[in-house]
Scaffold this active site. Sequence first.
Site, mmCIF file in Angstrom:
data_model
loop_
_atom_site.group_PDB
_atom_site.id
_atom_site.type_symbol
_atom_site.label_atom_id
_atom_site.label_comp_id
_atom_site.label_asym_id
_atom_site.label_seq_id
_atom_site.Cartn_x
_atom_site.Cartn_y
_atom_site.Cartn_z
ATOM 1 N N ASN A 1 -6.554 5.253 11.195
ATOM 2 C CA ASN A 1 -7.857 5.390 11.862
ATOM 3 C C ASN A 1 -8.234 4.144 12.664
ATOM 4 O O ASN A 1 -8.717 4.239 13.793
ATOM 5 C CB ASN A 1 -8.916 5.680 10.786
ATOM 6 C CG ASN A 1 -10.329 5.598 11.319
ATOM 7 O OD1 ASN A 1 -10.773 6.466 12.054
ATOM 8 N ND2 ASN A 1 -11.032 4.526 10.962
ATOM 9 N N ALA B 1 -6.615 1.951 8.067
ATOM 10 C CA ALA B 1 -5.195 2.241 8.314
ATOM 11 C C ALA B 1 -5.031 2.906 9.689
ATOM 12 O O ALA B 1 -5.452 2.348 10.699
ATOM 13 C CB ALA B 1 -4.637 3.082 7.164
ATOM 14 N N ALA C 1 -5.034 10.498 21.351
ATOM 15 C CA ALA C 1 -4.790 10.797 22.764
ATOM 16 C C ALA C 1 -5.438 12.103 23.225
ATOM 17 O O ALA C 1 -4.737 13.042 23.648
ATOM 18 C CB ALA C 1 -3.275 10.798 23.057
ATOM 19 N N ASN D 1 -5.623 8.038 2.076
ATOM 20 C CA ASN D 1 -6.005 7.481 3.384
ATOM 21 C C ASN D 1 -6.502 8.548 4.356
ATOM 22 O O ASN D 1 -7.607 8.486 4.844
ATOM 23 C CB ASN D 1 -4.807 6.808 4.060
ATOM 24 C CG ASN D 1 -4.586 5.383 3.598
ATOM 25 O OD1 ASN D 1 -5.471 4.774 3.003
ATOM 26 N ND2 ASN D 1 -3.406 4.856 3.866
ATOM 27 N N ASP E 1 0.840 -1.205 0.000
ATOM 28 C CA ASP E 1 0.000 0.000 0.000
ATOM 29 C C ASP E 1 0.870 1.249 0.000
ATOM 30 O O ASP E 1 0.541 2.248 -0.637
ATOM 31 C CB ASP E 1 -0.904 0.019 1.234
ATOM 32 C CG ASP E 1 -1.907 -1.109 1.211
ATOM 33 O OD1 ASP E 1 -2.371 -1.464 0.118
ATOM 34 O OD2 ASP E 1 -2.210 -1.651 2.295
ATOM 35 N N GLY E 2 1.981 1.180 0.738
ATOM 36 C CA GLY E 2 2.887 2.322 0.807
ATOM 37 C C GLY E 2 3.400 2.704 -0.578
ATOM 38 O O GLY E 2 3.536 3.889 -0.889
ATOM 39 N N SER F 1 -6.244 1.846 13.924
ATOM 40 C CA SER F 1 -5.360 1.700 15.096
ATOM 41 C C SER F 1 -5.824 2.580 16.257
ATOM 42 O O SER F 1 -5.518 2.301 17.411
ATOM 43 C CB SER F 1 -3.926 2.093 14.752
ATOM 44 O OG SER F 1 -3.460 1.397 13.639
HETATM 45 P P1 NAP Z 1 4.299 1.879 6.745
HETATM 46 O O1 NAP Z 1 5.299 2.411 7.685
HETATM 47 O O2 NAP Z 1 4.697 0.809 5.818
HETATM 48 O O3 NAP Z 1 3.092 1.311 7.657
HETATM 49 C C1 NAP Z 1 1.753 1.433 7.468
HETATM 50 C C2 NAP Z 1 1.010 0.104 7.414
HETATM 51 O O4 NAP Z 1 -0.355 0.422 7.067
HETATM 52 C C3 NAP Z 1 1.525 -0.826 6.302
HETATM 53 O O5 NAP Z 1 1.380 -2.161 6.719
HETATM 54 C C4 NAP Z 1 0.598 -0.491 5.138
HETATM 55 O O6 NAP Z 1 0.452 -1.544 4.193
HETATM 56 C C5 NAP Z 1 -0.702 -0.281 5.885
HETATM 57 N N1 NAP Z 1 -1.711 0.483 5.159
HETATM 58 C C6 NAP Z 1 -1.560 1.574 4.359
HETATM 59 N N2 NAP Z 1 -2.755 1.974 3.882
HETATM 60 C C7 NAP Z 1 -3.684 1.122 4.386
HETATM 61 C C8 NAP Z 1 -5.082 1.020 4.254
HETATM 62 N N3 NAP Z 1 -5.794 1.893 3.524
HETATM 63 N N4 NAP Z 1 -5.725 0.028 4.935
HETATM 64 C C9 NAP Z 1 -5.041 -0.836 5.700
HETATM 65 N N5 NAP Z 1 -3.709 -0.787 5.853
HETATM 66 C C10 NAP Z 1 -3.036 0.187 5.208
HETATM 67 O O7 NAP Z 1 3.717 3.179 5.956
HETATM 68 P P2 NAP Z 1 3.141 3.302 4.467
HETATM 69 O O8 NAP Z 1 3.095 1.940 3.848
HETATM 70 O O9 NAP Z 1 3.846 4.416 3.805
HETATM 71 O O10 NAP Z 1 1.619 3.772 4.766
HETATM 72 C C11 NAP Z 1 1.295 5.062 5.195
HETATM 73 C C12 NAP Z 1 0.103 4.924 6.098
HETATM 74 O O11 NAP Z 1 0.537 4.415 7.359
HETATM 75 C C13 NAP Z 1 -0.595 6.195 6.486
HETATM 76 O O12 NAP Z 1 -1.488 6.626 5.492
HETATM 77 C C14 NAP Z 1 -1.296 5.794 7.784
HETATM 78 O O13 NAP Z 1 -2.612 5.336 7.544
HETATM 79 C C15 NAP Z 1 -0.494 4.614 8.279
HETATM 80 N N6 NAP Z 1 0.022 4.893 9.630
HETATM 81 C C16 NAP Z 1 -0.478 4.145 10.649
HETATM 82 C C17 NAP Z 1 -0.096 4.407 11.952
HETATM 83 C C18 NAP Z 1 -0.694 3.586 13.033
HETATM 84 O O14 NAP Z 1 -1.485 2.688 12.722
HETATM 85 N N7 NAP Z 1 -0.374 3.851 14.274
HETATM 86 C C19 NAP Z 1 0.801 5.435 12.231
HETATM 87 C C20 NAP Z 1 1.294 6.192 11.165
HETATM 88 C C21 NAP Z 1 0.894 5.904 9.849
HETATM 89 P P3 NAP Z 1 1.714 -2.108 3.313
HETATM 90 O O15 NAP Z 1 2.453 -3.014 4.263
HETATM 91 O O16 NAP Z 1 1.064 -2.867 2.200
HETATM 92 O O17 NAP Z 1 2.510 -0.898 2.877
HETATM 93 MN MN MN Z 2 4.346 0.177 3.850
#
Ligand code: NAP
Ligand code: MN
Length: 268
Positions: A168, A166, A189, A125, A50-51, A170
Amino acid sequence: MKRAINIAENGTRESARIEARLRKRLGERGLCVADGFDPAAELIICVGGDGALLRMLAEHSFPKQPIVGVNTGHLGFFQELGTKDIDMFIESYIAGKYRKQTYRTVYADIIGGEGGPTRRMRALNEIVVRGGGSHLAHLNIYIGDSFIEQFCGDGIVISTPAGSTAYNYSLGGSIVDPRIELLQVTPIAPINSTAYRSFTSGVLLPQKLSLAIFPDYPQSRVLLVAADGDGTEFIGATEIRVGLSKDVVTLLRFKDYDFWKTVKQKLL
Ligand code: NAP
Ligand code: MN
C-alpha cells in the site's frame, strides 16, 4: 505440565543459529520448545523477517496464540526483537512484562467460476486483485450496496492498517496507525482517459463495510488474487468479496515498542 513454545524460522543460517540459542535459553528457564508445531503451545516465536511471519501465518491457518518476532537481518516491521534482545525477551516474558497488540486481518471470498464453491483467503497485510496474465483488470466495485466505479487498471490493493506500510505504501497509500480499524483500497496503475475513469487516490472503508468486486472479462477470464503476496489464479469468478475479519493476529510488544518510532526507523 511443561509450558511449550513453538519456534518457526525461515531456514537461513542466522535464523537456525538464533533458534538454537532460543531453545537453550528457554530450556534453562523451564520453558520447553516443541518439536515441530504444537497447536497447544502458549506462544509462537517467529525468527526471520516480516515475510517469515506472513508465511508462518499462512502455513498454520492464522494461529490464535500470541506471536513474537525476532528479526534476523530483514526489514522486520512486525519483528520487534533484534538478536541482541533474546535475554530481555525471555525475562520479560516470564515476568509478564509485555502487552498484547492485536491486528485485524482481511478476508477475500472468491465466489463462482471454475474451482468449486466459495473459497476464502486470509491476509494480515493485504489482498491484491489483479488481471491474470498481465491483462488489464476490469472491476465493478461496490462499497456496501452502492456502486462506486468501474475500475480499469492493473488491479487494486485492499490493505489492513498492519499492511499500510507494505505494498500500500509503495502505491502512495496512507500509513495507518494500527489502533484505527479500517480497510484501505488503493489502485495499481488506474487508467484515466476518455475511455475509462477510475479513482486515482485510495479510499478508506469503515470496519463494518465490505467491498464487493464484480469482474468483467473483456480479454482473459483469469483473475489473480493474492493474500500477503501469495497469489492464486481464478477462472471466471463472478464476485470477490473483501472485508475486515474479526479474527486477529496477536503480537507481543515489549517496553520500548512504539508504532510511529518503528515507522520512522524503517521507512525514512
Ligand atoms: P519480499 O519479497 O521479501 O518483499 C516485501 C518487503 O516488504 C520486505 O522487505 C518485507 O519485510 C516488507 N514487508 C512485509 N510486510 C510489511 C509491513 N507490514 N510493513 C512494512 N514492510 C513490510 O516479500 P515478503 O517478505 O514475503 O512480504 C510479502 C509482502 O510484500 C506483501 O504482503 C506485500 O505487502 C509486499 N509487496 C510489496 C510490493 C511493493 O511494494 N511493490 C509488491 C509486492 C508485494 P522483510 O524484509 O522483513 O521480509
Ligand atoms: Mn521478505
